[in-house]
Design an enzyme around this catalytic site. Sequence first.
Site, PDB file in Angstrom:
ATOM      1  N   ASP A  49      32.193  43.968  54.083  1.00 53.54           N
ATOM      2  CA  ASP A  49      30.881  43.058  53.852  1.00 53.54           C
ATOM      3  C   ASP A  49      30.903  41.884  53.426  1.00 53.54           C
ATOM      4  O   ASP A  49      30.197  41.187  53.994  1.00 53.54           O
ATOM      5  CB  ASP A  49      29.923  43.646  52.785  1.00 53.54           C
ATOM      6  CG  ASP A  49      29.543  45.201  53.281  1.00 53.54           C
ATOM      7  OD1 ASP A  49      29.683  45.639  54.755  1.00 53.54           O
ATOM      8  OD2 ASP A  49      28.758  46.107  53.010  1.00 53.54           O
ATOM      9  N   SER A  50      31.292  41.482  52.656  1.00 56.10           N
ATOM     10  CA  SER A  50      31.340  40.274  52.134  1.00 56.10           C
ATOM     11  C   SER A  50      32.816  39.516  52.840  1.00 56.10           C
ATOM     12  O   SER A  50      33.714  38.304  53.218  1.00 56.10           O
ATOM     13  CB  SER A  50      32.429  40.474  50.834  1.00 56.10           C
ATOM     14  OG  SER A  50      34.294  40.758  50.963  1.00 56.10           O
ATOM     15  N   GLY A  62      45.700  39.154  40.604  1.00 52.12           N
ATOM     16  CA  GLY A  62      45.611  37.557  39.849  1.00 52.12           C
ATOM     17  C   GLY A  62      46.911  38.255  39.302  1.00 52.12           C
ATOM     18  O   GLY A  62      47.136  37.539  38.553  1.00 52.12           O
ATOM     19  N   ILE A 111      49.023  34.969  45.058  1.00 52.57           N
ATOM     20  CA  ILE A 111      49.758  35.252  46.247  1.00 52.57           C
ATOM     21  C   ILE A 111      49.112  33.756  47.483  1.00 52.57           C
ATOM     22  O   ILE A 111      48.268  33.416  47.591  1.00 52.57           O
ATOM     23  CB  ILE A 111      49.378  36.853  47.715  1.00 52.57           C
ATOM     24  CG1 ILE A 111      48.943  37.795  46.310  1.00 52.57           C
ATOM     25  CG2 ILE A 111      49.560  37.096  49.004  1.00 52.57           C
ATOM     26  CD1 ILE A 111      48.153  39.265  46.602  1.00 52.57           C
ATOM     27  N   ARG A 154      21.152  41.614  46.909  1.00 52.74           N
ATOM     28  CA  ARG A 154      21.651  42.165  45.819  1.00 52.74           C
ATOM     29  C   ARG A 154      20.486  40.757  44.620  1.00 52.74           C
ATOM     30  O   ARG A 154      19.917  40.761  44.741  1.00 52.74           O
ATOM     31  CB  ARG A 154      22.121  42.275  44.877  1.00 52.74           C
ATOM     32  CG  ARG A 154      22.651  42.798  43.287  1.00 52.74           C
ATOM     33  CD  ARG A 154      24.009  42.412  43.379  1.00 52.74           C
ATOM     34  NE  ARG A 154      25.048  41.415  42.877  1.00 52.74           N
ATOM     35  CZ  ARG A 154      26.338  41.202  42.527  1.00 52.74           C
ATOM     36  NH1 ARG A 154      26.526  42.735  41.417  1.00 52.74           N
ATOM     37  NH2 ARG A 154      27.000  41.040  42.771  1.00 52.74           N
ATOM     38  N   TYR A 213      29.219  55.703  48.990  1.00 56.63           N
ATOM     39  CA  TYR A 213      28.924  54.722  48.833  1.00 56.63           C
ATOM     40  C   TYR A 213      27.120  54.627  48.450  1.00 56.63           C
ATOM     41  O   TYR A 213      26.686  54.609  48.798  1.00 56.63           O
ATOM     42  CB  TYR A 213      28.663  53.578  50.841  1.00 56.63           C
ATOM     43  CG  TYR A 213      28.898  52.229  49.465  1.00 56.63           C
ATOM     44  CD1 TYR A 213      29.510  50.907  50.078  1.00 56.63           C
ATOM     45  CD2 TYR A 213      28.037  51.175  49.290  1.00 56.63           C
ATOM     46  CE1 TYR A 213      29.707  49.359  49.779  1.00 56.63           C
ATOM     47  CE2 TYR A 213      27.771  50.379  49.281  1.00 56.63           C
ATOM     48  CZ  TYR A 213      28.246  49.646  49.315  1.00 56.63           C
ATOM     49  OH  TYR A 213      28.093  47.675  48.783  1.00 56.63           O
TER      50      TYR A 213
HETATM   51  C1  LIG Z   1      28.183  41.642  48.443  1.00 57.20           C
HETATM   52  C2  LIG Z   1      29.646  41.817  48.089  1.00 57.20           C
HETATM   53  C3  LIG Z   1      29.914  43.044  48.909  1.00 57.20           C
HETATM   54  C4  LIG Z   1      31.494  43.266  49.488  1.00 57.20           C
HETATM   55  N1  LIG Z   1      31.926  44.273  50.165  1.00 57.20           N
HETATM   56  C5  LIG Z   1      33.106  44.503  49.927  1.00 57.20           C
HETATM   57  C6  LIG Z   1      33.347  45.316  50.876  1.00 57.20           C
HETATM   58  O1  LIG Z   1      32.989  45.882  52.566  1.00 57.20           O
HETATM   59  N2  LIG Z   1      34.454  45.456  51.293  1.00 57.20           N
HETATM   60  C7  LIG Z   1      35.784  45.419  50.256  1.00 57.20           C
HETATM   61  O2  LIG Z   1      37.022  45.703  49.884  1.00 57.20           O
HETATM   62  N3  LIG Z   1      34.858  44.276  48.901  1.00 57.20           N
HETATM   63  C8  LIG Z   1      33.607  43.757  48.809  1.00 57.20           C
HETATM   64  N4  LIG Z   1      33.577  43.695  47.806  1.00 57.20           N
HETATM   65  C9  LIG Z   1      34.491  43.120  46.852  1.00 57.20           C
HETATM   66  C10 LIG Z   1      35.157  41.762  47.494  1.00 57.20           C
HETATM   67  O3  LIG Z   1      34.402  40.938  48.058  1.00 57.20           O
HETATM   68  C11 LIG Z   1      35.957  41.913  47.914  1.00 57.20           C
HETATM   69  O4  LIG Z   1      37.400  42.658  46.816  1.00 57.20           O
HETATM   70  C12 LIG Z   1      37.121  40.811  47.930  1.00 57.20           C
HETATM   71  O5  LIG Z   1      38.526  41.272  48.741  1.00 57.20           O
HETATM   72  C13 LIG Z   1      37.915  39.782  47.359  1.00 57.20           C
HETATM   73  O6  LIG Z   1      38.156  38.924  47.712  1.00 57.20           O
HETATM   74  P1  LIG Z   1      37.998  37.470  47.454  1.00 57.20           P
HETATM   75  O7  LIG Z   1      38.751  36.671  48.270  1.00 57.20           O
HETATM   76  O8  LIG Z   1      36.402  36.884  47.198  1.00 57.20           O
HETATM   77  O9  LIG Z   1      38.429  37.513  45.436  1.00 57.20           O
HETATM   78  P2  LIG Z   1      38.158  36.795  44.251  1.00 57.20           P
HETATM   79  O10 LIG Z   1      36.700  37.565  44.320  1.00 57.20           O
HETATM   80  O11 LIG Z   1      37.984  35.461  44.340  1.00 57.20           O
HETATM   81  O12 LIG Z   1      39.037  37.072  43.864  1.00 57.20           O
HETATM   82  C14 LIG Z   1      39.200  38.655  43.297  1.00 57.20           C
HETATM   83  C15 LIG Z   1      40.561  39.250  41.983  1.00 57.20           C
HETATM   84  O13 LIG Z   1      41.783  38.316  43.458  1.00 57.20           O
HETATM   85  C16 LIG Z   1      42.498  37.652  42.287  1.00 57.20           C
HETATM   86  N5  LIG Z   1      42.742  36.675  43.784  1.00 57.20           N
HETATM   87  C17 LIG Z   1      42.037  36.139  44.513  1.00 57.20           C
HETATM   88  N6  LIG Z   1      42.952  35.422  45.450  1.00 57.20           N
HETATM   89  C18 LIG Z   1      43.697  35.547  45.328  1.00 57.20           C
HETATM   90  C19 LIG Z   1      45.048  35.586  45.650  1.00 57.20           C
HETATM   91  N7  LIG Z   1      45.862  34.517  46.704  1.00 57.20           N
HETATM   92  N8  LIG Z   1      46.443  35.999  44.893  1.00 57.20           N
HETATM   93  C20 LIG Z   1      46.216  36.650  43.978  1.00 57.20           C
HETATM   94  N9  LIG Z   1      45.401  37.092  43.325  1.00 57.20           N
HETATM   95  C21 LIG Z   1      43.450  36.714  43.798  1.00 57.20           C
HETATM   96  C22 LIG Z   1      41.778  36.748  41.782  1.00 57.20           C
HETATM   97  O14 LIG Z   1      41.887  36.217  40.380  1.00 57.20           O
HETATM   98  C23 LIG Z   1      40.464  37.617  41.167  1.00 57.20           C
HETATM   99  O15 LIG Z   1      41.354  38.906  39.935  1.00 57.20           O
HETATM  100  C24 LIG Z   1      32.368  42.635  48.191  1.00 57.20           C
HETATM  101  C25 LIG Z   1      31.839  42.086  47.533  1.00 57.20           C
HETATM  102  C26 LIG Z   1      30.468  41.334  47.528  1.00 57.20           C
HETATM  103  C27 LIG Z   1      29.729  40.507  46.546  1.00 57.20           C
END
Ligand SMILES: Cc1cc2nc3c(=O)[nH]c(=O)nc-3n(C[C@H](O)[C@H](O)[C@H](O)COP(=O)(O)OP(=O)(O)OC[C@H]3O[C@@H](n4cnc5c(N)ncnc54)[C@H](O)[C@@H]3O)c2cc1C
Length: 399
Positions: free
Chosen positions: A56-57, A121, A126, A265, A326
């Site tokens: 979703d994100s 992280g 990564i 939200r 969910y």
């Molecule tokens: C509205 C909403 C909907 C969502 N829907 C889903 C869904 O459908 N499915 C799902 O799986 N998740 C979902 N999520 C959760 C989230 O978006 C995911 O877990 C996503 O994978 C996070 O990726 P990001 O790039 O935004 O990482 P961030 O939120 O920026 O980081 C998340 C964590 O990963 C670490 N991180 C980020 N990039 C790296 C890197 N390159 N190397 C090492 N560590 C790193 C960060 O330090 C942090 O601890 C949702 C979140 C929101 C707010």
Amino acid sequence: MEDEARPIVSLDLARLDRVLEIDEASRIARVQAGVFGPALEAQLGARGWTLGHFPDSFSHSTLGGWIATRSSGMQSDKYGDVADLTRGLRAVTPGGILAIRPVPSTSTGPSVREMMLGSEGRLGVITEATVHVHRRPEQRLILGYLLPTWAVSLEVMRAIAASEATPSVTRVSDAPETAFSFATRKTPTPVDRLKSRALQALLRRRGIDPAQIVPGLHRLRGHPAARRRPAAPGRGDRQAARRARHRPQPRRALRPEEVRHALHRDFLLDRGALADVAETSAPWSALPALYDGAMSATRDAFAGLGVHGYVMCHLSHSYHAGACLYFTFAFRAAGVRDELAAYRTVKSAVQQSFLDAGATLSHHHAVGTEHAPGSSRTSRRRAWRWSGRSWRASIPART
Ligand SMILES: Cc1cc2nc3c(=O)[nH]c(=O)nc-3n(C[C@H](O)[C@H](O)[C@H](O)COP(=O)(O)OP(=O)(O)OC[C@H]3O[C@@H](n4cnc5c(N)ncnc54)[C@H](O)[C@@H]3O)c2cc1C
């Protein structure tokens, strides 16, 4: 982070946004980890490929983030979640660069790749990953079903998972979520309203209570010759199939860009309602009790706080052994003195019900600081310390 005394380093990987190469014979692509979902799909799509990962994100998250949080997408039933999709990766760790080879499978000891998946992280940054890619499907088909009760729908989902059908999405909403979807439908026309009333009348005539029905959704993607379609819900499970009322309907497919409900939200918060989600997974046999427990725990929490609230659920991912439930909840915080404390009360009530039912604390939203206290209850700290030492010992030669 007001109470955080340690230094904080913020890294921006946004310029690591390229697909570096596609090995077409092996159907894997080497991709930089800072790429956001839409840019990744655009680059792969230009050459006829897709990763097939649509959380979703999707539009606001990156490949590196998906790997670091063990993310699942909407179509993970078919393509696998990010743990299935990630073959190799490259990370910068405090001890040097870690390069995990993109082999299809290996038997050489505990998996360092698995340790990096979901490491959030803590083990390193990564910077690059080698991931499965798939040919973009030529056709998409959505089949919708109306099922008489939540209990029947769980049986139907289980039967589909046990069948040879390979839908990319299998999803079913409970009655409260169905009512919510109808109530929040965008600008229904008078004809839509008439159709809705006629459908409800028809259902009543057939002995189905519209307040109990749950819609099931199956999305099939693929090449016409290879696509298998579930002939009826519950194929392979005659009992479930007999009880299910189904009506297959070819429909236009959802596009990832249409995934807007992730923003609900903030919309609700702006209007004084606190809302959040909590997702879990458990074996098929445990799902009915898990659902009942989570619904009553949430409603009891609302009653304890003296607030009006709403809770609803859908089954979003199906597996061989079980599925992800969910839950979404929201409540008006009018009259509540400490809104954050009230939110935490409801959220921890839902999560405690997951733990009580033997389910996981989170199916795809990872750990984070909010889930951390609960996660130490699902896996003992001493085991974590032991596995940390083992991980350090098993790290392969660095490049
Ligand atoms: C509205 C909403 C909907 C969502 N829907 C889903 C869904 O459908 N499915 C799902 O799986 N998740 C979902 N999520 C959760 C989230 O978006 C995911 O877990 C996503 O994978 C996070 O990726 P990001 O790039 O935004 O990482 P961030 O939120 O920026 O980081 C998340 C964590 O990963 C670490 N991180 C980020 N990039 C790296 C890197 N390159 N190397 C090492 N560590 C790193 C960060 O330090 C942090 O601890 C949702 C979140 C929101 C707010």
